[in-house]
Design a protein around this motif. Sequence first.
Motif, short mmCIF file in Angstrom:
data_model
loop_
_atom_site.label_atom_id
_atom_site.label_comp_id
_atom_site.label_asym_id
_atom_site.label_seq_id
_atom_site.Cartn_x
_atom_site.Cartn_y
_atom_site.Cartn_z
N SER A 1 0.82 -1.22 0.00
CA SER A 1 0.00 0.00 0.00
C SER A 1 0.85 1.26 0.00
O SER A 1 0.35 2.35 -0.31
CB SER A 1 -0.93 0.00 1.21
N TRP B 1 -8.71 1.00 -13.10
CA TRP B 1 -8.40 1.93 -12.01
C TRP B 1 -9.65 2.78 -11.81
O TRP B 1 -9.75 3.89 -12.35
CB TRP B 1 -7.20 2.78 -12.40
N ALA C 1 -11.04 4.69 -9.67
CA ALA C 1 -11.00 6.07 -9.18
C ALA C 1 -10.64 7.04 -10.29
O ALA C 1 -11.16 8.16 -10.36
CB ALA C 1 -10.01 6.19 -8.03
N GLN C 2 -9.74 6.61 -11.20
CA GLN C 2 -9.34 7.49 -12.30
C GLN C 2 -10.46 7.65 -13.33
O GLN C 2 -10.57 8.67 -14.00
CB GLN C 2 -8.09 6.95 -12.97
N ASP D 1 -7.80 11.46 -8.98
CA ASP D 1 -8.14 10.86 -7.69
C ASP D 1 -6.93 10.07 -7.19
O ASP D 1 -6.40 9.23 -7.90
CB ASP D 1 -9.35 9.94 -7.84
N SER E 1 -6.66 7.67 -5.09
CA SER E 1 -6.87 6.27 -4.73
C SER E 1 -6.13 5.36 -5.69
O SER E 1 -6.13 5.58 -6.89
CB SER E 1 -8.37 5.95 -4.74
N ARG E 2 -5.50 4.31 -5.14
CA ARG E 2 -4.70 3.40 -5.97
C ARG E 2 -5.33 2.02 -6.08
O ARG E 2 -4.67 1.08 -6.53
CB ARG E 2 -3.29 3.28 -5.40
N ASN E 3 -6.57 1.86 -5.68
CA ASN E 3 -7.20 0.55 -5.74
C ASN E 3 -7.40 0.12 -7.19
O ASN E 3 -7.92 0.88 -8.02
CB ASN E 3 -8.54 0.57 -5.02
#
Length: 302
Positions: free
Chosen positions: A57, A131, A133-134, A140, A142-144
């Motif tokens: 993370s 991705w 969030a993108q 954004d 967030s990297r989820n």
Amino acid sequence: LSVDPVRGRIAFPTGITPLSLEVSYTYGFSGEIGAGPYDRTNWLSSPALGPGPFNNSKRAFQVGVSQELALVAGTIFRTLTDAVQAWNAQPTGTDGIIAILDSRTYAENLSGTNQIVIPDGSRLLIVAADWPAQREAAGDPSRNLDPNGLRPHLLGDLAVQGTAPSTSEVPSALYIDGLLIEGDLNVLHGNLGTLGLSHSTIAATGNLQVGPPVTGGDNDGLTINLYRTICGPITLNQDVPALNTADSIITSGPDSGHSAAAITAPGAILSIQTTTVFGTTAGRIINAGNSIFTGVVTAQRQ
């Protein structure tokens, strides 16, 4: 327009010339092996099995590549070449991810001046994953990632060089997950610690090869892992010590000839489990189970 489902042809009315044509289709295969749009979340997110960068993370580098999303400076690139150049500028000891965010074809040559460089202690994952969030808001943080529903295609060669010193205790690693590669995958002279291919396909016209050793670098600590991967012929120099395969298919070429070489690894210990090998296999020591070999298997040490 009219569609010929037998020949796969699409005809437009006279006088209509489209600027582009896009199709979607249902992908089917006999199992979750090779590059495909199936969900790979459990594998990637497994602390014990998944690639380290995916589960870190605090990774310092993550970018996306897409021909569909709007460009975001330093975050979303149009080509894999640009993303690799951004990675190559990172310092040693970096964990990073290049996420391919669509199922497009990327006709690029990631070798020569565009090769991937993995320095001392660094780990890079190239993965087919959305991705979210993108897509919702560019920029954004967030990297989820969502590794489901995509199968990008690299039409060209890929070369990687590990640049860690031979005395390094934290050698570098490259992981590839979810890609169809129609070209050669070459590990250049140097010191790469791990090459991991999972849920990927190297077309039978391509090769996975580790070049001959040269002064100053010979990949003598390299471990190559194939998991649920379809791969063309594998050729390793005599200094590469280990090749591990599970739930995979390895072929000697487009014809899958039983007398042609599928695995040539004169210095390696081969662990081949639940794998089908079309062609001959040669290694220093061979451990195999629940596998099929269509050609002669030769172990130097029996």
